[in-house]
Design an enzyme around this catalytic site. Structure first.
Site, PDB file in Angstrom:
ATOM      1  N   TYR A 225       0.692  -1.136  -0.133  1.00 50.50           N
ATOM      2  CA  TYR A 225      -0.073  -0.022  -0.068  1.00 50.50           C
ATOM      3  C   TYR A 225       0.796   1.205  -0.014  1.00 50.50           C
ATOM      4  O   TYR A 225       1.838   1.407   0.594  1.00 50.50           O
ATOM      5  CB  TYR A 225      -0.976  -0.033   1.338  1.00 50.50           C
ATOM      6  CG  TYR A 225      -1.606  -1.432   1.312  1.00 50.50           C
ATOM      7  CD1 TYR A 225      -2.653  -1.729   0.384  1.00 50.50           C
ATOM      8  CD2 TYR A 225      -1.468  -2.103   2.249  1.00 50.50           C
ATOM      9  CE1 TYR A 225      -3.365  -2.748   0.440  1.00 50.50           C
ATOM     10  CE2 TYR A 225      -2.177  -3.563   2.434  1.00 50.50           C
ATOM     11  CZ  TYR A 225      -2.998  -3.664   1.512  1.00 50.50           C
ATOM     12  OH  TYR A 225      -3.847  -4.871   1.505  1.00 50.50           O
ATOM     13  N   ASP A 226       0.439   2.276  -0.563  1.00 46.05           N
ATOM     14  CA  ASP A 226       0.910   3.571  -0.861  1.00 46.05           C
ATOM     15  C   ASP A 226       0.216   4.422   0.207  1.00 46.05           C
ATOM     16  O   ASP A 226       0.889   5.492   0.769  1.00 46.05           O
ATOM     17  CB  ASP A 226       0.972   4.163  -1.996  1.00 46.05           C
ATOM     18  CG  ASP A 226       1.559   3.531  -3.008  1.00 46.05           C
ATOM     19  OD1 ASP A 226       2.438   2.597  -2.836  1.00 46.05           O
ATOM     20  OD2 ASP A 226       1.001   3.359  -4.247  1.00 46.05           O
ATOM     21  N   THR A 227      -0.963   4.334   0.622  1.00 47.30           N
ATOM     22  CA  THR A 227      -1.843   5.342   1.381  1.00 47.30           C
ATOM     23  C   THR A 227      -2.429   4.493   2.641  1.00 47.30           C
ATOM     24  O   THR A 227      -2.940   3.446   2.087  1.00 47.30           O
ATOM     25  CB  THR A 227      -2.761   5.900   0.653  1.00 47.30           C
ATOM     26  OG1 THR A 227      -2.216   6.433  -0.336  1.00 47.30           O
ATOM     27  CG2 THR A 227      -3.711   7.081   1.415  1.00 47.30           C
TER      28      THR A 227
ATOM     29  N   ARG B 175      -4.312   0.652  -3.742  1.00 42.42           N
ATOM     30  CA  ARG B 175      -3.202   0.968  -3.042  1.00 42.42           C
ATOM     31  C   ARG B 175      -3.443   1.594  -1.703  1.00 42.42           C
ATOM     32  O   ARG B 175      -2.297   1.884  -1.153  1.00 42.42           O
ATOM     33  CB  ARG B 175      -2.047   1.744  -3.920  1.00 42.42           C
ATOM     34  CG  ARG B 175      -1.863   1.211  -5.316  1.00 42.42           C
ATOM     35  CD  ARG B 175      -0.633   0.002  -5.078  1.00 42.42           C
ATOM     36  NE  ARG B 175       0.386   0.346  -4.556  1.00 42.42           N
ATOM     37  CZ  ARG B 175       1.371  -0.666  -4.023  1.00 42.42           C
ATOM     38  NH1 ARG B 175       1.285  -1.937  -4.161  1.00 42.42           N
ATOM     39  NH2 ARG B 175       2.632  -0.097  -3.372  1.00 42.42           N
TER      40      ARG B 175
END
Ligand SMILES: O=C(O)COP(=O)(O)O
Ligand SMILES: [Mg+2]
Length: 310
Positions: free
Chosen positions: A24-26, A248
């Site tokens: 994940y980015d967020t 993400r």
């Protein structure tokens, strides 16, 4: 409800923790029961949030707690040594004010809102130009008398077109009684901040906003429009504000019927349930029609930090 078919994965080792982080980015964080319990930060909250920042992750905070405004939350974060901007914070009080503005289209300067709840609701309304009544007005602390209540003796305010109800730790008969008078007018909209039946604090579970709002719903025989998690309007506001790639994103929370439902029904790539607030491991693993299962779970958020760092 969209079921999470695979059994939830418990994060128990450095390898699983790193694999989880890489997906994940967020991260969307619930606050009560995840980052803190009242004024007590949970262990390694500050450390895990700064580790995520160092890794270049985007952090967003999504709380159903309407008692504080977003600005007041930045101060709470700062008191724990965490630097968070107002734009990163979404509360159910703010979501309710957005609903009043964008969905009910009440007119600032003309329509007024009666608030059953704490300062976080009225402050968000004020920023949008709405006058609110009730809320933290100290005259509501006085024991109720129909003949003497300043909110009733001169009649109800005719410009009030909406009630917003949320968590009120000063709940009393005076507040319930006057709020009900407004709800008995069918031209007055009924907005609820959040459904949470309980509210986690250090060593205790106390009544949540939903328990108070449902009391008003019962006495008025009306249903509120709930605005906090798991309402998708709140998620859509966040996704468009940050132009997020939902696949993400991971929702981190301590409650199945709000946080996990929000992440799963909203189509986010992941969900992480922490067991430091409301839920138990047994419920995390249970298959139920009432709430979904998370993709991952862990005893407490700070364990990700200790697993990867120590
Ligand atoms: O105030 C509540 O009921 C819960 O707040 P939370 O969403 O941060 O857990
Ligand atoms: Mg919570």
């Amino acid at each position: 409800m969209t079921a999470q078919k695979e059994a939830p994965v418990k994060i128990t080792s450095k390898d699983i923790a790193q694999e989880f982080l890489s997906r994940y980015d967020t991260f969307l964080f619930d606050c009560d029961g995840v980052l803190w319990l009242g004024s007590h930060a949970l262990p390694y909250t500050q450390e895990i949030l700064s580790l995520l920042k160092q890794l270049g992750k985007q952090l967003i905070f999504v709380t159903n707690n309407s008692t504080k405004s977003r600005l007041a939350y930045t101060k709470k974060f700062a008191s724990f040594g965490i630097n968070v901007k107002e734009e990163q914070i979404f509360t159910s009080g703010y979501a309710s004010a957005v609903y009043v503005r964008d969905f009910l289209k009440l007119q600032p300067g003309k329509d007024k809102v009666w608030v059953f709840g704490e300062s976080g609701i009225g402050e968000e309304l004020k920023l949008m130009g709405y006058e609110s009544l009730g809320g933290t007005d100290p005259r509501l602390d006085v024991p109720f008398s129909a003949a003497e209540s300043p909110f009733l003796v001169d009649g109800l305010d005719k410009d009030v077109n909406c009630v917003i109800a949320g968590l009120d730790t000063k709940v009393n008969y005076h507040r319930l009684a006057v709020t009900l008078q407004y709800l008995q007018k069918d031209t007055v909209h009924f907005v609820g901040t959040n459904v949470d039946s309980t509210f986690p604090q250090k060593g205790h579970t106390f009544p949540g906003a939903g328990s108070m709002i449902e009391s008003l719903a019962f006495s008025s025989n009306r249903r509120p429009s709930y605005c906090g998690k798991p309402n998708m309007n709140m998620l859509n506001t966040i996704v468009s504000a940050f132009n997020l790639d939902k696949s993400r994103c991971c929702m981190v929370g301590d409650r199945l019927n709000t946080d996990m439902k929000f992440g799963i029904e909203g189509g986010l790539g992941g969900t992480l349930l922490v067991l430091s607030g409301i839920e138990t491991e047994e419920r995390a693993l249970e298959i139920s029609a009432d709430y979904p299962r998370p993709k991952f779970y862990i005893d407490k958020l700070g364990d990700i930090y200790t697993m990867t760092k120590l």
